[in-house]
Scaffold this active site. Sequence first.
Site, PDB file in Angstrom:
ATOM      1  N   ASN A 251       1.011  -1.125  -0.129  1.00 24.81           N
ATOM      2  CA  ASN A 251      -0.008   0.050  -0.059  1.00 24.81           C
ATOM      3  C   ASN A 251       0.990   1.373  -0.023  1.00 24.81           C
ATOM      4  O   ASN A 251       1.500   1.484   0.929  1.00 24.81           O
ATOM      5  CB  ASN A 251      -0.878  -0.032   1.248  1.00 24.81           C
ATOM      6  CG  ASN A 251      -1.605   1.341   1.281  1.00 24.81           C
ATOM      7  OD1 ASN A 251      -1.813   2.069   0.576  1.00 24.81           O
ATOM      8  ND2 ASN A 251      -2.290   1.563   2.513  1.00 24.81           N
TER       9      ASN A 251
ATOM     10  N   SER B 207       3.013  -2.422  10.306  1.00 24.96           N
ATOM     11  CA  SER B 207       4.384  -2.492  10.747  1.00 24.96           C
ATOM     12  C   SER B 207       4.878  -3.930  10.508  1.00 24.96           C
ATOM     13  O   SER B 207       5.718  -4.431  11.213  1.00 24.96           O
ATOM     14  CB  SER B 207       4.618  -1.965  12.082  1.00 24.96           C
ATOM     15  OG  SER B 207       4.238  -0.556  12.393  1.00 24.96           O
TER      16      SER B 207
ATOM     17  N   GLY C   5       2.371   1.765  10.988  1.00 22.86           N
ATOM     18  CA  GLY C   5       3.337   3.112  10.736  1.00 22.86           C
ATOM     19  C   GLY C   5       3.944   3.449  12.376  1.00 22.86           C
ATOM     20  O   GLY C   5       4.505   4.490  12.241  1.00 22.86           O
TER      21      GLY C   5
ATOM     22  N   GLU D 230      -6.071  -4.933  10.345  1.00 23.59           N
ATOM     23  CA  GLU D 230      -4.936  -3.837  10.687  1.00 23.59           C
ATOM     24  C   GLU D 230      -5.358  -3.007  11.755  1.00 23.59           C
ATOM     25  O   GLU D 230      -5.967  -2.081  11.573  1.00 23.59           O
ATOM     26  CB  GLU D 230      -5.012  -2.821   9.266  1.00 23.59           C
ATOM     27  CG  GLU D 230      -4.674  -3.454   7.848  1.00 23.59           C
ATOM     28  CD  GLU D 230      -3.930  -2.277   6.974  1.00 23.59           C
ATOM     29  OE1 GLU D 230      -2.775  -2.347   6.816  1.00 23.59           O
ATOM     30  OE2 GLU D 230      -4.557  -1.506   6.619  1.00 23.59           O
TER      31      GLU D 230
ATOM     32  N   HIS E 291      -9.550   1.393   4.409  1.00 18.80           N
ATOM     33  CA  HIS E 291      -8.512   1.656   5.138  1.00 18.80           C
ATOM     34  C   HIS E 291      -8.693   2.663   6.094  1.00 18.80           C
ATOM     35  O   HIS E 291      -9.512   3.492   6.128  1.00 18.80           O
ATOM     36  CB  HIS E 291      -7.372   2.145   4.080  1.00 18.80           C
ATOM     37  CG  HIS E 291      -6.139   2.114   4.779  1.00 18.80           C
ATOM     38  ND1 HIS E 291      -5.622   2.877   5.740  1.00 18.80           N
ATOM     39  CD2 HIS E 291      -5.150   1.182   4.721  1.00 18.80           C
ATOM     40  CE1 HIS E 291      -4.172   2.681   6.073  1.00 18.80           C
ATOM     41  NE2 HIS E 291      -3.925   1.464   5.446  1.00 18.80           N
TER      42      HIS E 291
ATOM     43  N   GLU F 234      -6.943   4.878   7.358  1.00 21.17           N
ATOM     44  CA  GLU F 234      -6.647   6.324   7.079  1.00 21.17           C
ATOM     45  C   GLU F 234      -7.989   6.965   6.251  1.00 21.17           C
ATOM     46  O   GLU F 234      -8.328   8.127   6.724  1.00 21.17           O
ATOM     47  CB  GLU F 234      -5.533   6.355   6.204  1.00 21.17           C
ATOM     48  CG  GLU F 234      -4.386   6.246   7.260  1.00 21.17           C
ATOM     49  CD  GLU F 234      -3.147   5.646   6.672  1.00 21.17           C
ATOM     50  OE1 GLU F 234      -2.937   5.770   5.374  1.00 21.17           O
ATOM     51  OE2 GLU F 234      -2.162   5.025   7.428  1.00 21.17           O
TER      52      GLU F 234
ATOM     53  N   LYS G 281      -0.029   4.265  -0.298  1.00 23.13           N
ATOM     54  CA  LYS G 281      -0.464   5.328   0.216  1.00 23.13           C
ATOM     55  C   LYS G 281      -0.043   6.553  -0.745  1.00 23.13           C
ATOM     56  O   LYS G 281      -0.023   6.401  -1.771  1.00 23.13           O
ATOM     57  CB  LYS G 281      -0.049   5.577   1.775  1.00 23.13           C
ATOM     58  CG  LYS G 281       0.115   4.373   2.483  1.00 23.13           C
ATOM     59  CD  LYS G 281       0.149   4.658   4.075  1.00 23.13           C
ATOM     60  CE  LYS G 281      -0.119   3.215   4.901  1.00 23.13           C
ATOM     61  NZ  LYS G 281      -0.398   3.249   6.359  1.00 23.13           N
TER      62      LYS G 281
HETATM   63  P1  PGA Z   1       2.417   0.161   7.875  1.00 15.44           P
HETATM   64  O1  PGA Z   1       1.158   0.586   7.138  1.00 15.44           O
HETATM   65  O2  PGA Z   1       2.908  -1.107   7.042  1.00 15.44           O
HETATM   66  O3  PGA Z   1       3.358   1.281   7.211  1.00 15.44           O
HETATM   67  O4  PGA Z   1       2.495  -0.007   9.180  1.00 15.44           O
HETATM   68  C1  PGA Z   1       0.253  -0.631   6.811  1.00 15.44           C
HETATM   69  C2  PGA Z   1      -1.034   0.014   6.163  1.00 15.44           C
HETATM   70  O5  PGA Z   1      -1.437   0.935   6.708  1.00 15.44           O
HETATM   71  O6  PGA Z   1      -1.766  -0.518   5.341  1.00 15.44           O
END
Ligand code: PGA
Length: 249
Positions: A9, A211, A172, A166, A94, A96, A11
Amino acid sequence: MRRKLVIGNWKMNGSCAGNSALLAGIIAGLGKVGADCAVCAPAPFLAQCRAELTGTPVAWGGQDVSPKQNGAYTGEVAGCMLAEFGCRYVLVGHSERRAYHLESNELVAQKALAALASGLTPVVCVGETEAQRDAGQGVAVVTAQLGAVLAVLGADDVANIVVSYEPVWAIGTGKTATPQQAQDVHKILRAQLAQKNAEAAAGVQILYGGSMKPENAKELMAMPDIDGGLIGGAALKAVDFLAIIHAAE
Ligand code: PGA
């Protein structure tokens, strides 16, 4: 046996030149790959993904889709547009999008339906915040999120979705759910899918995200109901993304 699936992803990251270097690095290091893999890129880069990934084992997808088919919805991207650019997947819900764009469980469900209607595989993202987990509501939150999607799907649709767990507190942050913590949730999600369609549920790829990195990917994906990963930060470096894909095989 379910095949593993690793999705990057990106982003809101990337540039034409940077993406070319990243994709070339991934393709060069992939070799004969025993897992499914894909990148979910910002919409303006999907034509580039099509140009640079067609004929490779790497699929591509969008990060969001409109619940509408077409019309006066400025800024939105329709499922048929993603499909026209060769997308196989699209992320829906997601965390976000839920946090910054106030997407409700019901809107996410409509987006999953729109994706299916365009022949895309929706990657339905669910996850609880740290406060929700601490309050003992983690399972209730994720099952409500998945439940809203299942409520609008037909039983046959279950075979055509991917689910991604997630935990928001792990995205993150460098904090990862332990393999057992994630497995416990994945098992509950699979049981929930099975209530809609038991046969299909056994084949649904349920990804873990938050992560995931080369150092922890193998032990997470060794759990019986963890069928791959949705990778943010580590998907932006070819060596790390490749290491996770190879850990999935
Ligand atoms: P990350 O993000 O691996 O940077 O924690 C995962 C995601 O939001 O899909």
